[in-house]
Enzyme design. Structure first.
Site, short mmCIF file in Angstrom:
data_model
loop_
_atom_site.label_atom_id
_atom_site.label_comp_id
_atom_site.label_asym_id
_atom_site.label_seq_id
_atom_site.Cartn_x
_atom_site.Cartn_y
_atom_site.Cartn_z
N TYR A 127 0.82 -1.21 0.00
CA TYR A 127 0.00 0.00 0.00
C TYR A 127 0.86 1.27 0.00
CZ TYR A 127 -4.41 -2.39 0.85
OH TYR A 127 -5.53 -3.16 0.73
N LYS A 174 4.33 -14.42 4.40
CA LYS A 174 4.79 -15.16 3.22
C LYS A 174 6.30 -14.96 3.11
CE LYS A 174 3.56 -17.61 -0.40
NZ LYS A 174 2.82 -18.86 -0.39
N ASP A 208 -1.06 -18.77 3.08
CA ASP A 208 -1.97 -19.63 2.32
C ASP A 208 -2.52 -20.76 3.20
OD1 ASP A 208 0.77 -19.96 2.13
OD2 ASP A 208 0.76 -20.97 0.20
N ASP A 232 -5.89 -6.75 5.01
CA ASP A 232 -7.07 -6.33 4.26
C ASP A 232 -7.86 -7.55 3.79
OD1 ASP A 232 -8.83 -4.72 2.85
OD2 ASP A 232 -7.58 -4.73 1.04
#
Ligand code: NAI
Length: 342
Positions: A127, A174, A208, A232
């Site tokens: 962002y 991640k 994930d 988000d």
């Protein structure tokens, strides 16, 4: 404190924003909450009024009041201006987003006992808005992580967990792929945990697999700590576990001020139809009242918050619901039903 009212900025926002904001105003009047609203514009509404998409006067008013309740603001997809929400969070340094996700009485979903808090770093990651046209057919988006922001968010999260007597923080990441940026986020969280908060349980999950675990059994999680984009996406996933976007509130908190808003957007598909669920914004306004009570020691705000919460619990328990929750009520009818129970 006596009869003094707290000034709070109200940004009605776009789409369903004005509809759900009016519901909050009515509910606050019904409980006689000690809040004086100062209405300011942002988003398409501000552009339509001939102003900037995020007018300086709006940002200054929030800084001065210290608190705001914000309706959703529309952001054009794939073109146009930078999100008002992202700009506002950056300009006011609202670095911690808090989104409690809980089952509600009378709203039956696949799982019982869901009680999660999502804590999202609100100022950087993908962002950061650094996007470049590299060549004619190559574009690039920069993911930014700084030690200052990652550590600040980690400290905030562990402090929050301690104050709220939560047991465990799980970082979704991640870092197997984004070794530097997500790696830094993880390192900062580990460091704060080991050094200052060893009594809070801590674990990490690759995002994930974490999403799979969330939809298999959300009750195995407590507080989730995520960088900006993951926070988000996972917020909406978690909203789906407890009835949808109509029932998940949120806060964007900084060291100087805080802006409260629902997780949902401006819902253009239902805007103007009078059917939006106002509960997520009402719940956000309850968070705002409790925040003012904590910050300024005004128990009238805590009492008003408790009255509103008791009333909406009872409303849902009585089967009075909007359509997104399987009921038949419109925005105003649901608000009437809630006010009847105050
Ligand atoms: P959205 O959250 O507005 O809508 C997603 C789906 O949920 C739609 O089907 C909508 O009808 C439904 N929904 C959302 N809130 C609801 C409510 N209170 N009651 C009943 N149903 C509700 O997400 P979408 O469509 O992806 O985004 C629309 C616009 O909102 C975009 O311009 C986006 O940028 C903006 N947005 C703004 C946010 C903010 O101001 N904080 C947050 C998320 C999106």
């Amino acid at each position: 404190m006596t009869n003094k009212k707290h000034s709070a900025v109200l940004i009605p926002g776009d789409g369903i924003g004005p509809e759900v904001s009016s519901a909050v105003i009515r509910v606050f009047e019904a409980v006689d909450a000690p809040i004086q609203w100062a209405e300011h514009l942002a988003g398409i509404a501000a552009l339509d009024a001939g102003d900037d998409v995020l007018p300086n006067s709006t940002v200054e008013a929030i800084s001065a009041a210290g608190v705001a309740l914000k309706g959703p603001c529309t952001t054009p997809v794939g073109e146009g201006f930078t999100s008002v929400n992202v700009q506002l969070r950056k300009r006011l340094n609202l670095y911690a987003a808090v989104r409690p996700v809980r089952n509600l009485n009378g709203v039956s979903t696949r799982f019982d006992g869901v009680d999660l808090v999502i804590l999202r770093e609100n100022t950087e990651g993908l962002y950061s808005g650094v996007e470049n046209q590299v060549t004619d057919d190559v574009v690039m988006s920069m993911k930014v992580a700084t030690e200052t922001a990652c550590s600040r968010m980690a400290r905030w999260a562990f402090r929050y967990a301690t104050q709220r007597k939560r047991k465990k923080i799980t970082v979704f990441h991640k870092a197997n792929i984004m070794k530097m940026t997500d790696g830094l986020f993880l390192r900062c969280a580990r460091q704060v945990h080991q050094r200052d908060y060893p009594n809070i349980e801590y674990d990490e999950v690759i995002i994930d697999a974490g999403c799979m675990k969330l939809v298999q059994d959300p009750t195995q999680f407590d507080v989730l700590l995520l960088e900006n984009l993951y926070g988000d996406v996972v917020s909406d996933l978690c909203a789906g576990l407890v009835g949808g976007l109509g029932v998940v509130p949120g806060a964007n908190i900084g060291d100087e001020c805080a802006v409260f808003e629902a997780v949902h957007g401006s819902a253009p598909d239902i805007a103007g139809k009078g059917i939006a669920n106002p509960l997520a914004l009402i719940m956000s306004s309850v968070m705002m009242l409790n925040y003012i009570a904590d910050q300024r020691g005004d128990e009238r705000c805590r009492a008003a918050a408790a009255k509103i919460k008791t009333a909406y619990d009872k409303t849902l328990d009585d089967g009075q619901k909007t359509r997104d929750l399987g009921g038949e009520l419109g925005t105003n009818e649901f608000t009437d039903a809630l006010i009847d129970r105050i």
